[in-house]
Design an enzyme around this catalytic site. Sequence first.
Site, PDB file in Angstrom:
ATOM      1  CG  HIS A  84       6.328-123.172  10.599  1.00 34.22           C
ATOM      2  ND1 HIS A  84       6.480-124.148   9.636  1.00 34.22           N
ATOM      3  CD2 HIS A  84       5.682-122.154   9.984  1.00 34.22           C
ATOM      4  CE1 HIS A  84       5.961-123.741   8.500  1.00 34.22           C
ATOM      5  NE2 HIS A  84       5.454-122.530   8.686  1.00 34.22           N
ATOM      6  CG  ASN A 157       5.472-124.283   3.851  1.00 35.64           C
ATOM      7  OD1 ASN A 157       6.162-124.295   4.870  1.00 35.64           O
ATOM      8  ND2 ASN A 157       4.466-123.450   3.680  1.00 35.64           N
ATOM      9  CG  HIS A 348      15.087-113.440   7.672  1.00 37.11           C
ATOM     10  ND1 HIS A 348      13.875-113.199   7.043  1.00 37.11           N
ATOM     11  CD2 HIS A 348      15.711-112.242   7.746  1.00 37.11           C
ATOM     12  CE1 HIS A 348      13.796-111.917   6.742  1.00 37.11           C
ATOM     13  NE2 HIS A 348      14.892-111.314   7.147  1.00 37.11           N
ATOM     14  CE1 TYR A 371       8.976-115.440   7.316  1.00 36.58           C
ATOM     15  CE2 TYR A 371       9.998-117.311   8.381  1.00 36.58           C
ATOM     16  CZ  TYR A 371       9.026-116.800   7.558  1.00 36.58           C
ATOM     17  OH  TYR A 371       8.099-117.628   6.986  1.00 36.58           O
TER      18      TYR A 371
HETATM   19 FE1  HDE Z   1       6.530-118.371   7.642  1.00 42.53          FE
HETATM   20  N1  HDE Z   1       6.886-117.654   9.490  1.00 42.53           N
HETATM   21  N2  HDE Z   1       5.369-116.752   7.244  1.00 42.53           N
HETATM   22  N3  HDE Z   1       5.999-119.135   5.816  1.00 42.53           N
HETATM   23  N4  HDE Z   1       7.582-119.991   7.998  1.00 42.53           N
HETATM   24  C1  HDE Z   1       7.593-118.272  10.449  1.00 42.53           C
HETATM   25  O1  HDE Z   1       9.218-117.219  11.753  1.00 42.53           O
HETATM   26  C2  HDE Z   1       5.368-115.600   7.953  1.00 42.53           C
HETATM   27  C3  HDE Z   1       5.183-118.562   4.884  1.00 42.53           C
HETATM   28  C4  HDE Z   1       7.898-120.996   7.130  1.00 42.53           C
HETATM   29  O2  HDE Z   1      11.724-124.001  11.199  1.00 42.53           O
HETATM   30  C5  HDE Z   1       7.834-117.403  11.650  1.00 42.53           C
HETATM   31  O3  HDE Z   1      10.946-117.854  13.056  1.00 42.53           O
HETATM   32  C6  HDE Z   1       4.586-114.597   7.295  1.00 42.53           C
HETATM   33  C7  HDE Z   1       5.274-119.232   3.624  1.00 42.53           C
HETATM   34  C8  HDE Z   1       8.672-122.025   7.789  1.00 42.53           C
HETATM   35  O4  HDE Z   1      12.110-122.147  12.298  1.00 42.53           O
HETATM   36  C9  HDE Z   1       7.170-116.083  11.264  1.00 42.53           C
HETATM   37  C10 HDE Z   1       4.104-115.195   6.148  1.00 42.53           C
HETATM   38  C11 HDE Z   1       6.184-120.248   3.824  1.00 42.53           C
HETATM   39  C12 HDE Z   1       8.819-121.573   9.098  1.00 42.53           C
HETATM   40  C13 HDE Z   1       6.634-116.387   9.895  1.00 42.53           C
HETATM   41  C14 HDE Z   1       4.607-116.544   6.123  1.00 42.53           C
HETATM   42  C15 HDE Z   1       6.615-120.165   5.192  1.00 42.53           C
HETATM   43  C16 HDE Z   1       8.139-120.303   9.193  1.00 42.53           C
HETATM   44  C17 HDE Z   1       7.434-117.995  12.957  1.00 42.53           C
HETATM   45  C18 HDE Z   1       3.195-114.601   5.087  1.00 42.53           C
HETATM   46  C19 HDE Z   1       6.652-121.290   2.804  1.00 42.53           C
HETATM   47  C20 HDE Z   1       9.527-122.281  10.231  1.00 42.53           C
HETATM   48  C21 HDE Z   1       8.731-118.322  13.684  1.00 42.53           C
HETATM   49  C22 HDE Z   1       3.605-113.341   4.604  1.00 42.53           C
HETATM   50  C23 HDE Z   1       7.398-120.718   1.728  1.00 42.53           C
HETATM   51  C24 HDE Z   1      10.993-121.974  10.265  1.00 42.53           C
HETATM   52  C25 HDE Z   1       9.762-117.815  12.844  1.00 42.53           C
HETATM   53  C26 HDE Z   1      11.669-122.772  11.342  1.00 42.53           C
HETATM   54  C27 HDE Z   1       8.083-119.525  10.352  1.00 42.53           C
HETATM   55  C28 HDE Z   1       5.995-115.448   9.183  1.00 42.53           C
HETATM   56  C29 HDE Z   1       4.261-117.477   5.104  1.00 42.53           C
HETATM   57  C30 HDE Z   1       7.554-121.103   5.722  1.00 42.53           C
HETATM   58  C31 HDE Z   1       6.114-115.559  12.227  1.00 42.53           C
HETATM   59  C32 HDE Z   1       4.340-113.198   7.808  1.00 42.53           C
HETATM   60  C33 HDE Z   1       4.545-118.882   2.329  1.00 42.53           C
HETATM   61  C34 HDE Z   1       9.195-123.312   7.186  1.00 42.53           C
HETATM   62  O5  HDE Z   1       8.101-115.044  11.190  1.00 42.53           O
END
Ligand code: HDE
Length: 717
Positions: A84, A157, A348, A371
């Site tokens: 993202h 999402n 988060h 997060y």
């Molecule tokens: Fe994320 N995800 N994600 N994700 N995600 C990040 O956090 C993670 C997942 C989502 O505009 C990171 O600050 C793991 C699902 C959005 O700043 C990180 C898993 C969904 C955004 C991270 C998922 C999301 C992130 C990268 C699986 C939809 C952007 C930077 C266990 C429900 C937020 C950050 C923004 C961002 C980890 C799966 C949505 C790395 C470990 C499912 C919208 O922490």
Amino acid sequence: MASSRTEGARKSKAGDAVSSRQKQLEASTQGLENLLTTNQGVVLPDNHNSLKAGVRGPSLLEDFILREKITHFDHERIPERVVHARGAAAHGYFELTRPLVEYTKADFLQEVGSRTPVFVRFSTVVGSRGSADTVRDVRGFAVKFYTREGNYDLVGNNIPVFFIQDAMKFPDLVHAIKPEPHNEMPQASSAHDTFWDFIALMPESSHMLMWLMSDRAIPRSYRMMEGFGVHTFRFINARGVAHFVKFHWKPKLGKHALAWDEAQKIAGKDPDYHRKDLWEAIERGDFPEWELGVQLMDADRAAKLGFDLLDPTKLVPEEIVPITPVGRLVLNRNPDNFFSEVEQVAFHPGHVVPGIDFTNDPLLQGRLFSYTDTQLSRLGGPNFHELPINRGACPFHNFQRDGMHRMLINKSRVSYEPNTLGNGSEFRVDGGEGGFQSFAEEMESPKVRRRSPTFDDHFSQATLFWNSQSAAEKEHIIAAFQFELSKVEIPAIRQRIVDNLAHVDARLARKVAEPLGIAPPDARAAAGRPGFREQRAKALLEAAPSLSMETNGNTILTRKVAVLVGAGAELGAYKVIQQALIDAGATCKVVAPHLGTVSSSSGQQVPVDYTFQNMPSVMFDAVLVPGGAAAAEALAKNGDAVHFVLEAFKHCKALCLIGESQRLLQLAGIPEDAPPPAGVVLATNEPTTRLQTAQDFIAAIARHRHWSRAMLEQVPA
Ligand code: HDE
């Protein structure tokens, strides 16, 4: 803990001291407000020259002004988000339209009309910060509510399910889809071997894959996409009673997509397409709006769904559990500074408030760790909550101290609890029913590292999604699979994917396989591979119309119409139609071979907004071409004008061709005497028909795209 009265009194004394110091400072610096200074406040003598040993001599290390400026510049970048990375965001508010007292005690969901400030960031997942907006990808839809009880983040999402069921697989998924490690290619694309290799071995991704290959992954605008909380969460009311909840954002402008060819072209012509669209709409006062809806289920209802609510590869069709609208989200202010706000915002899923709780979805559970951890390296330490964009709307008090970039100056000698030295007051936690109370879920199970067998159905909702698509949407999905797999170099990987697809739908698998130079799909071979699960839930529905994008929207609000004007254009009909479009909320821009003005048939000078080069057809939703023999002749001879019309036609956009300009259509291979193709409005300059033409054109634009338009292959654009 909350400050005591004495603490308050002490603060106000301290406040008086600060404000008198501030006044002295202001008096002593009067007249200096507009001068450049160092970060320490020293007024600069010059901002063009470094300190040197003589005008032609070497620069001196002593030049602290130069060193401070360069040092700051050297560190202007912070690590981009791992996923993202590319996004855009805006401020706004959430207004409650239906009280949820019965279901949750969350303060911001109690009173109709109450408004909570929000900051919303949209993003792509795979590309790096400088990548294009319109790539095929999932879009992030992250909302930070600044509530009176603390920040609540709904980090969702634009697709309601996910690739994997357990957080353990997330790093593998991301490594597979990101550019390949040996050559860092391709950027922001899933169309390469490592992604499909991984996916072929993870049949649990089948449902998500269908969404990713569908038009959902190439939205027309952030303002025209749905958002989903994805996981199942819990609402808890004041009596401690819990309900499962799924969150949905429904866009006011309907859900709409680009054509794939168009999305790829925009990626080159205007990589900022989505962020610009959001920014400009807010600047114009066309504030983007979504409705928040919730699906509420008690434990009995959840048990009868036929699948496990904890499995994030499943959705609950709204045809089975209706969505209750509860509020509206309005984005009405662009950020002041992209870095400070959009880059530094830290979302988060673990930022919750009393009344909203988690479930044991193993993907969500992993996110609850990730997060904060990721912010430590991205934002450089544990104090990111002090950055202005991340600060809550309510006060916070605790004994967490120090660390990189601490901004708060804690004054007391007490930094522990319990204590008695806290200036006479005793800091403590609220031992009663107040504060955040976790749902007291019963748990008595062996410790295991295993997947629940209730997660074993990998295909039935992929099939449901496929069955729910219109004929045109199905064609787009087939084409997307073909495109992506044609970029995969290893034939065995292509083969494994189509073998898996045979478990979604036999025709889909066959069609995808046809041009890929591989054997026909083999469902049995897929069933013999690791990770494959046979189980299929009893079909609750044959198809769910809500999963299609074709069943919504009939507005042309904020749509962009290109008016192609050649010298000698007749303005009569065009003026009437243009006014009707503007009255219905669209914008019209004149596109011509050059800037300045173009002469009409009556000698009137028409001001030009854009040229064919600087604003191609892919930047518009529809095209209007005024009549006039000379103008039509001039446009037909201009390759860029012809390309403009043909491309808009090929991308299934609404077209209105007046009088002689209709000859442009024949250049698309449409015979003169053939009935006009879907979405093409042919008009005369006749005054009596103008209003009807305008209405027909408005109706054609409101359909968004005429995907069923025939004869597209022969159009050379
Ligand atoms: Fe994320 N995800 N994600 N994700 N995600 C990040 O956090 C993670 C997942 C989502 O505009 C990171 O600050 C793991 C699902 C959005 O700043 C990180 C898993 C969904 C955004 C991270 C998922 C999301 C992130 C990268 C699986 C939809 C952007 C930077 C266990 C429900 C937020 C950050 C923004 C961002 C980890 C799966 C949505 C790395 C470990 C499912 C919208 O922490």
